[in-house]
Scaffold this active site. Structure first.
Site, short mmCIF file in Angstrom:
data_model
loop_
_atom_site.label_atom_id
_atom_site.label_comp_id
_atom_site.label_asym_id
_atom_site.label_seq_id
_atom_site.Cartn_x
_atom_site.Cartn_y
_atom_site.Cartn_z
N GLY A 44 0.80 -1.22 0.00
CA GLY A 44 0.00 0.00 0.00
C GLY A 44 0.83 1.26 0.00
N HIS A 45 2.12 1.15 -0.28
CA HIS A 45 3.03 2.30 -0.17
C HIS A 45 3.85 2.44 -1.45
CE1 HIS A 45 6.28 4.80 1.65
NE2 HIS A 45 5.33 5.17 2.47
N PHE A 46 3.44 2.87 -2.46
CA PHE A 46 2.16 3.45 -2.84
C PHE A 46 1.69 2.69 -4.08
CE2 PHE A 46 4.73 6.84 -0.94
CZ PHE A 46 3.92 7.22 0.12
#
Length: 140
Positions: A44-46
């Site tokens: 989730g990054h990114f």
């Protein structure tokens, strides 16, 4: 040391073991990790622009320091805990496909505390620098 040899020395395990290999060179620990893109911290990054979080880069440095710490007779059997991060600077993003080279030195010791400095780089370009300290905690 390869990953299996590191597991004999360090308390870290997957998915938090963030070194592929390490070696002692004089009073320095030299470690490496190649970022594949499959790491949990990139999920989730990114999305669409994966970048290794700064805190993960600091953890890579800490684990590389632990290679030095575990060579210290007083440290054997202890768990090293981060006690501080100081003068942390991020200079360039770390992305999938990068191999991060880590170099750490212990700068001083005082009782159960160890003070260190470390640099992470990719292809000779600095990504992260930090001064760190650790407490060597023995189980009771």
């Amino acid at each position: 040391m390869n990953k299996e040899e590191l597991k004999e020395l360090l308390p870290h395990r997957e998915p938090m073991l963030l070194l592929d290999e390490a070696e002692l060179v004089g009073d320095e620990a030299h470690g490496k990790i190649t970022i594949t893109g499959d790491e949990y911290f990139l999920q989730g990054h990114f999305p669409g622009n994966p970048v290794v979080p700064g805190v993960i880069q600091c953890e890579m440095l800490a684990q590389n320091c632990c290679v030095l710490l575990m060579g210290d007779e007083e440290a054997r059997g202890a768990t090293p805990f981060y006690t501080s991060l100081d003068k942390v600077r991020f200079k360039r993003p770390v992305r999938p496909g990068d191999t991060v080279d880590l170099v750490c030195t212990i700068t001083r010791a005082r009782g159960p505390f160890r003070f260190a400095t470390g640099t992470a780089s990719v292809n000779g370009e600095v990504c992260c620098r930090a001064d760190m300290s650790f407490a060597l905690m023995h189980e009771k």
